[in-house]
Design an enzyme around this catalytic site. Structure first.
Site, short mmCIF file in Angstrom:
data_model
loop_
_atom_site.label_atom_id
_atom_site.label_comp_id
_atom_site.label_asym_id
_atom_site.label_seq_id
_atom_site.Cartn_x
_atom_site.Cartn_y
_atom_site.Cartn_z
N PRO A 103 0.82 -1.21 0.00
CA PRO A 103 0.00 0.00 0.00
C PRO A 103 0.86 1.26 0.00
O PRO A 103 2.07 1.19 0.21
CB PRO A 103 -0.79 -0.12 1.30
CG PRO A 103 0.15 -0.86 2.22
CD PRO A 103 0.88 -1.84 1.33
N GLU A 104 0.23 2.40 -0.20
CA GLU A 104 0.94 3.67 -0.23
C GLU A 104 1.55 4.00 1.13
O GLU A 104 2.63 4.58 1.21
CB GLU A 104 -0.01 4.79 -0.67
CG GLU A 104 0.62 6.14 -0.80
CD GLU A 104 1.62 6.26 -1.96
OE1 GLU A 104 2.26 7.31 -2.08
OE2 GLU A 104 1.77 5.28 -2.73
N SER A 105 0.88 3.65 2.21
CA SER A 105 1.45 3.82 3.56
C SER A 105 0.79 2.81 4.48
O SER A 105 -0.29 2.30 4.20
CB SER A 105 1.25 5.25 4.07
OG SER A 105 -0.12 5.56 4.17
#
Length: 629
Positions: free
Chosen positions: A507-509
């Site tokens: 995921p992005e973060s």
């Protein structure tokens, strides 16, 4: 978003009026050319007089400069003296008042003479016919255009090209590696060929809609970002026909004299970096010429009180500004801190020191500034030279600043000790304040916000595992082993962020709160947009340790991208990596070809590696591998 402005009168559609001879000549709707010229002269004279009034102030030489974070400030230097009524108060004239009066009189006379000269020239102009005046104006225009063309065609100085990295040797000896390398090459072909068909000349591709795509970082123009960004990957993979297609487009179509506002950071790493890498690989002069042309267009961005560049600049007007969301108009650390490698190479190739001076000025300013807890905040105001919000991250907004400090040292053949010291100081502060171990034993890099550690790590921060490994050699107190271990721990954490999703893509973060570890919580953080940072760290770990697990992890990521991101028209990011039936975002990012696929190819080296003298080869912010000049 900006609100569309109203069209100027000249752009509105007004029905043409067919007017006969006017009944009242003195009621004309417009002025004659001569009348306009006289009005212009009167206005110019008025402005000249107003501007001249500025010079009636005291002589600026009676001021002294002092340095406040490299911002020049002027103050009167003649004080009232010890016995004055108000000691410490600055006077305007002081003992040299008589000399000031004489200078003021000289200025008045000069302005009067200039004004009279302008009037005489105006009278001479009025004696000429309208056709003569138009001819003179056209002559001046042609002269300016010719001077600009001459400047653009001025040949760059010849300099020795460093040993070309190129592609050497044949296929890998191992059959399994050979098959994997061919698969990565086929993925590159699929991405490039579909861009060639559906998005050629556009900045990026929408592979599902099968049309061009762009974002505001490239402005409103079609600058072929994917073409420039992917050149070095094409060359390294031996796709020379595709490389030549890109070269032809750049020769005939890449134009930087457009009225377009672009991100200084993005066009530096994707365009200048891409062009310089293509030049070093191929030796084709056109790439160097285009890189220098673009760099000249970026220089006005540095025209700020501190020399810290604006985030955005208009390529035609040179007007710069910052992102509206960036902490009260601040510039961003990862943006103005990720120019050094390209600008140093520009000075080397052109013999013009201005590029080197611009980035060294940034470094000198940062060295003078106080840093809270030894950390570099992500925001710096280019007007005041003061930090913005106290937010520090090794991910977005901060990441490549630290990478460029380390690589500036490496690129200098380890002689830029100033850069190495700044890197070591920064990493020690990061390790002390940002790096923590979760309850489950995962090492992560959090974000510092206004005195509080946020236990969240971004995909962008995963590059740091490779950075720690790359910087292990030469570390203080011979802590190479420590940084190799730290890099391996970060790689493991980032691998877990991939492994704990349905798609095996990160995921992005992701958070580290309570029972939640290495997992995205908010829906807005669950997307994957073909990013390279995790694969990059795997590659550095494999290259330095030769532990096969990192190569296996890289191949796992490649298979997941092939399975879930490949579509008929190219490759697309996905909106939710935790869903087994993902929705695509319909964007093929230029960095997917420039960085992600290149990293995958590096896991399957030829019999002679692409960079034989590994210790002399270093990648920039877009993953381009260069030797030091």
């Amino acid at each position: 978003m900006t609100t569309p402005a109203l069209l100027p009168l000249s752009g509105r559609r007004i029905p043409p009026l067919n007017l006969g001879p006017p009944s009242f000549p003195h009621h004309r709707a417009t002025l004659r050319l001569s009348e306009k010229f006289i009005l212009l002269l009167i206005l110019s004279a008025f402005i000249t007089l107003c501007f001249g009034a500025f010079f009636f102030l005291p002589d600026s030489s009676k001021h002294k400069r002092f340095d406040l974070g490299l911002e020049d400030v002027l103050i009167p230097h003649v004080d009232a003296g010890k016995g004055a009524k108000n000691p410490g108060v600055f006077l305007i004239h002081g003992p040299d008042e008589h000399r000031h009066r004489e200078e003021e009189e000289r200025l008045r006379n000069k302005i009067r003479a200039d004004h009279e000269k302008a009037l005489e020239e105006a009278k001479e102009k009025l004696k000429k016919s309208r056709e003569e005046i138009r001819a003179e104006i056209q002559t001046e225009k042609n002269k300016v255009v010719q001077e600009m063309k001459t400047k653009e065609k001025k040949p760059l100085p010849a300099v020795p090209i460093p040993n070309l990295i190129g592609t050497h040797g044949g296929d890998p000896e191992d059959n399994d590696l050979r098959e994997k390398r061919e698969k990565i090459k086929e993925m590159m072909k699929h991405a490039w060929d579909n861009y060639r068909i559906y998005g050629w000349g556009h900045n990026e591709l929408r592979p599902i809609a099968r049309k061009g795509h762009s974002t505001n970082i490239f402005g409103s123009s079609q600058m072929g970002a994917t073409i420039v960004d992917a050149l070095d990957t094409l060359y390294i993979m031996g796709l020379h026909d595709e490389f030549r297609d890109g070269q032809k487009w750049i020769e005939n179509n890449l134009d930087f004299s457009v009225n377009s506002e672009v991100s200084v950071f993005e066009v530096n790493i994707r365009f200048i970096g891409g062009l310089l890498a293509a030049y070093y690989l191929s030796g084709e002069e056109i790439f160097k010429i285009k890189a220098v042309q673009l760099a000249e267009k970026l220089l006005p961005a540095f025209n700020t009180p501190t020399g810290i560049p604006w985030a955005m600049v208009n390529l035609k007007s040179g007007v710069g500004r910052n992102w509206g969301w960036a902490s009260a108009g601040s510039s961003i650390l990862a943006e103005f801190g990720t120019l050094h490698m390209e600008f140093v190479h520009l000075s080397y190739l052109t013999g013009n020191p201005i590029y080197y001076k611009k980035v060294m000025h940034i470094r000198k300013l940062l060295q003078k500034m106080d840093r809270p807890n030894g950390l570099y905040p992500n925001y710096l105001n280019p007007r005041t030279g003061r930090w913005g919000q106290y937010h520090t991250s090794v991910g977005g907004l901060g990441d490549s600043f630290y990478e460029y400090l380390l690589k500036a040292w490496l690129m200098s053949d380890k002689t830029d000790h100033e850069a190495r010291k700044m890197y070591d100081d920064a990493i020690e502060a990061i390790e002390k304040h940002l790096i923590r171990k979760s309850r489950g034993g995962l090492t992560f890099i959090g974000e510092w916000k206004n005195g509080h550690l946020e236990k969240k790590m971004g995909h962008l921060a995963c590059f740091a595992g490779g950075m720690f490994v790359l910087g292990a050699d030469g570390s203080r107190m011979d802590r190479a082993g420590h940084y190799l271990e730290l890099g391996a721990e970060i790689a493991r954490t980032c691998h877990e962020s991939y492994d704990r999703t349905a798609l095996k893509l990160g995921p992005e973060s992701f958070k580290f709160d309570g029972a939640v570890e290495a997992v995205a919580v908010r829906q807005a953080e669950k997307y994957y947009i073909l990013r390279p940072e995790v694969i990059e760290t795997y590659w550095y770990l494999w290259r330095f340790t030769h532990d096969p697990r990192y190569r296996e992890w890289g191949w796992e990521a490649a298979l997941a991208i092939e399975k879930y991101c490949r579509v008929t028209g190219g490759f697309s990011g996905v909106k939710d990596v935790y869903s087994s039936t993902p929705t695509h975002d319909d964007v093929q990012q230029s960095f997917f070809l420039a960085e992600t696929l290149k990293r995958m190819e590096f896991f399957c080296p030829r019999s002679t590696p692409a960079c034989p003298a590994w210790e002399n080869c270093h990648a920039d912010g877009a993953g381009r591998t260069w030797e030091q000049p």
